[in-house]
Design an enzyme around this catalytic site. Sequence first.
Site, PDB file in Angstrom:
ATOM      1  N   LYS A  13       0.842  -1.215   0.000  1.00  0.00           N
ATOM      2  CA  LYS A  13       0.000   0.000   0.000  1.00  0.00           C
ATOM      3  C   LYS A  13       0.876   1.264   0.000  1.00  0.00           C
ATOM      4  CE  LYS A  13      -2.097  -1.155   3.858  1.00  0.00           C
ATOM      5  NZ  LYS A  13      -1.389  -2.426   4.152  1.00  0.00           N
ATOM      6  N   ARG A  88     -10.119   0.716   8.190  1.00  0.00           N
ATOM      7  CA  ARG A  88      -9.656  -0.612   8.572  1.00  0.00           C
ATOM      8  C   ARG A  88     -10.740  -1.416   9.269  1.00  0.00           C
ATOM      9  NH1 ARG A  88      -3.926   0.371   8.798  1.00  0.00           N
ATOM     10  NH2 ARG A  88      -2.754  -1.519   9.216  1.00  0.00           N
ATOM     11  N   ARG A 127      11.929  -5.336   5.437  1.00  0.00           N
ATOM     12  CA  ARG A 127      11.712  -3.895   5.209  1.00  0.00           C
ATOM     13  C   ARG A 127      12.617  -3.025   6.089  1.00  0.00           C
ATOM     14  NH1 ARG A 127       5.826  -1.546   5.567  1.00  0.00           N
ATOM     15  NH2 ARG A 127       5.750  -2.790   7.458  1.00  0.00           N
ATOM     16  N   ARG A 161      10.774  -1.091  11.634  1.00  0.00           N
ATOM     17  CA  ARG A 161       9.599  -0.870  12.472  1.00  0.00           C
ATOM     18  C   ARG A 161       9.519  -1.909  13.578  1.00  0.00           C
ATOM     19  NH1 ARG A 161       4.609   0.195   8.439  1.00  0.00           N
ATOM     20  NH2 ARG A 161       3.600  -1.152   9.957  1.00  0.00           N
ATOM     21  N   ARG A 172      -1.125  -9.073  13.016  1.00  0.00           N
ATOM     22  CA  ARG A 172      -1.621  -8.039  12.090  1.00  0.00           C
ATOM     23  C   ARG A 172      -2.417  -8.684  10.959  1.00  0.00           C
ATOM     24  NH1 ARG A 172       3.970  -5.474  10.872  1.00  0.00           N
ATOM     25  NH2 ARG A 172       2.907  -4.187   9.345  1.00  0.00           N
TER      26      ARG A 172
HETATM   27  P1  AP5 Z   1       4.803  -1.517   1.913  1.00  0.00           P
HETATM   28  O1  AP5 Z   1       4.502  -0.748   0.673  1.00  0.00           O
HETATM   29  O2  AP5 Z   1       5.440  -0.801   3.043  1.00  0.00           O
HETATM   30  O3  AP5 Z   1       3.511  -2.331   2.396  1.00  0.00           O
HETATM   31  P2  AP5 Z   1       2.232  -1.839   3.190  1.00  0.00           P
HETATM   32  O4  AP5 Z   1       1.054  -2.546   2.619  1.00  0.00           O
HETATM   33  O5  AP5 Z   1       2.189  -0.332   3.226  1.00  0.00           O
HETATM   34  O6  AP5 Z   1       2.573  -2.473   4.604  1.00  0.00           O
HETATM   35  P3  AP5 Z   1       2.463  -1.914   6.066  1.00  0.00           P
HETATM   36  O7  AP5 Z   1       3.194  -2.890   6.934  1.00  0.00           O
HETATM   37  O8  AP5 Z   1       2.902  -0.482   6.162  1.00  0.00           O
HETATM   38  O9  AP5 Z   1       0.928  -2.028   6.300  1.00  0.00           O
HETATM   39  P4  AP5 Z   1       0.174  -2.053   7.621  1.00  0.00           P
HETATM   40  O10 AP5 Z   1      -1.219  -1.913   7.127  1.00  0.00           O
HETATM   41  O11 AP5 Z   1       0.454  -3.190   8.513  1.00  0.00           O
HETATM   42  O12 AP5 Z   1       0.790  -0.807   8.422  1.00  0.00           O
HETATM   43  P5  AP5 Z   1       0.263   0.646   8.790  1.00  0.00           P
HETATM   44  O13 AP5 Z   1       1.414   1.545   8.822  1.00  0.00           O
HETATM   45  O14 AP5 Z   1      -0.941   1.027   8.011  1.00  0.00           O
HETATM   46  O15 AP5 Z   1       5.729  -2.758   1.486  1.00  0.00           O
HETATM   47  C1  AP5 Z   1       6.262  -3.642   2.448  1.00  0.00           C
HETATM   48  C2  AP5 Z   1       7.650  -4.112   1.999  1.00  0.00           C
HETATM   49  O16 AP5 Z   1       7.544  -4.856   0.792  1.00  0.00           O
HETATM   50  C3  AP5 Z   1       8.620  -2.956   1.687  1.00  0.00           C
HETATM   51  O17 AP5 Z   1       9.898  -3.343   2.086  1.00  0.00           O
HETATM   52  C4  AP5 Z   1       8.546  -2.803   0.152  1.00  0.00           C
HETATM   53  O18 AP5 Z   1       9.751  -2.311  -0.379  1.00  0.00           O
HETATM   54  C5  AP5 Z   1       8.260  -4.242  -0.282  1.00  0.00           C
HETATM   55  N1  AP5 Z   1       7.378  -4.320  -1.459  1.00  0.00           N
HETATM   56  C6  AP5 Z   1       6.260  -3.598  -1.695  1.00  0.00           C
HETATM   57  N2  AP5 Z   1       5.691  -3.984  -2.856  1.00  0.00           N
HETATM   58  C7  AP5 Z   1       6.467  -4.977  -3.355  1.00  0.00           C
HETATM   59  C8  AP5 Z   1       6.400  -5.797  -4.530  1.00  0.00           C
HETATM   60  N3  AP5 Z   1       5.401  -5.673  -5.439  1.00  0.00           N
HETATM   61  N4  AP5 Z   1       7.358  -6.737  -4.719  1.00  0.00           N
HETATM   62  C9  AP5 Z   1       8.381  -6.895  -3.804  1.00  0.00           C
HETATM   63  N5  AP5 Z   1       8.499  -6.123  -2.666  1.00  0.00           N
HETATM   64  C10 AP5 Z   1       7.557  -5.191  -2.455  1.00  0.00           C
HETATM   65  O19 AP5 Z   1      -0.291   0.399  10.289  1.00  0.00           O
HETATM   66  C11 AP5 Z   1       0.591   0.128  11.348  1.00  0.00           C
HETATM   67  C12 AP5 Z   1      -0.178   0.075  12.658  1.00  0.00           C
HETATM   68  O20 AP5 Z   1      -0.794   1.356  12.904  1.00  0.00           O
HETATM   69  C13 AP5 Z   1      -1.345  -0.919  12.728  1.00  0.00           C
HETATM   70  O21 AP5 Z   1      -0.912  -2.216  13.083  1.00  0.00           O
HETATM   71  C14 AP5 Z   1      -2.214  -0.271  13.811  1.00  0.00           C
HETATM   72  O22 AP5 Z   1      -1.680  -0.492  15.090  1.00  0.00           O
HETATM   73  C15 AP5 Z   1      -2.085   1.212  13.511  1.00  0.00           C
HETATM   74  N6  AP5 Z   1      -3.091   1.695  12.557  1.00  0.00           N
HETATM   75  C16 AP5 Z   1      -2.837   2.289  11.349  1.00  0.00           C
HETATM   76  N7  AP5 Z   1      -3.977   2.646  10.749  1.00  0.00           N
HETATM   77  C17 AP5 Z   1      -4.978   2.262  11.588  1.00  0.00           C
HETATM   78  C18 AP5 Z   1      -6.385   2.340  11.499  1.00  0.00           C
HETATM   79  N8  AP5 Z   1      -7.004   2.889  10.419  1.00  0.00           N
HETATM   80  N9  AP5 Z   1      -7.115   1.834  12.530  1.00  0.00           N
HETATM   81  C19 AP5 Z   1      -6.524   1.301  13.630  1.00  0.00           C
HETATM   82  N10 AP5 Z   1      -5.181   1.180  13.762  1.00  0.00           N
HETATM   83  C20 AP5 Z   1      -4.410   1.665  12.744  1.00  0.00           C
END
Ligand code: AP5
Length: 219
Positions: A13, A88, A127, A161, A172
């Site tokens: 994402k 979410r 990552r 992270r 997660r």
């Molecule tokens: P990346 O692009 O970073 O993936 P992502 O989907 O953004 O993954 P996240 O881990 O950031 O998602 P998340 O939803 O768990 O975290 P968030 O920050 O929202 O890619 C990941 C890796 O893969 C990178 O190294 C990249 O280079 C590689 N990659 C990407 N695409 C690729 C491809 N096609 N091929 C190969 N490699 C690739 O949330 C974190 C925490 O915040 C949650 O757990 C929760 O505690 C809180 N939170 C956030 N939003 C909310 C909400 N709305 N409600 C409640 N809690 C929330």
Amino acid sequence: MNIILLGPPGSGKGTQAQFLREHYGLMHLSTGDMLRHEVECETPLGQQVKNLMDSGQLVPDGLVIEMLSQYFDLPEYSVGIILDGFPRTTPQAIALDEMLERKGLDIDHVLEIQIDENLLVKRISGRFICVDCGAAYNEYFKIPVESGICDICGGRDFKRRVDDDTDKLRMRLRLYREQTHPIVPYYLGKGVLKTVDGAQDVEKVSKDISLIIEGREKP
Ligand code: AP5
């Protein structure tokens, strides 16, 4: 144009949000990044959510909705937004509709990035992130062109992270299955949801996304 990126942790994402920001001039709203910023700055909200985030749990709906709604009212977000990590849960999806309605806006596309969970372990455990600009890298899939130097800003400091370990990833993923994936029918019912194969390389995923949002995808 307003877009929601939906997908499990590590599905890409944030990576695709960066592409959309650069190519379509949209503003990127990542609730994860906002919350991590609150934690780093040790704000009252940050102190309240730190343990939940570190352990891979979701932050309560009310807190996230309140935080996001403050950004929503800023004029710079009227040009079009990419929502990454929000909504979410079903209450968040309903709150988003209310925020959009208040501003007379709509969601144009919900892009669900689908990927086999087994592929996510390397994505998450590999990552690392530039401390200065937040650019994401991966020791298995995407290292900086010049070792130890960020391609985007030239920064030399990188971090991982706290929630990026295998046990927390499991938690997660479970929460994604139980709380987030159930909002898919909500957006299917609105006729705005399309799926993208997230197992392809980054450029191919970006290309598929472009085809969808430019209305050029094959029927
Ligand atoms: P990346 O692009 O970073 O993936 P992502 O989907 O953004 O993954 P996240 O881990 O950031 O998602 P998340 O939803 O768990 O975290 P968030 O920050 O929202 O890619 C990941 C890796 O893969 C990178 O190294 C990249 O280079 C590689 N990659 C990407 N695409 C690729 C491809 N096609 N091929 C190969 N490699 C690739 O949330 C974190 C925490 O915040 C949650 O757990 C929760 O505690 C809180 N939170 C956030 N939003 C909310 C909400 N709305 N409600 C409640 N809690 C929330």
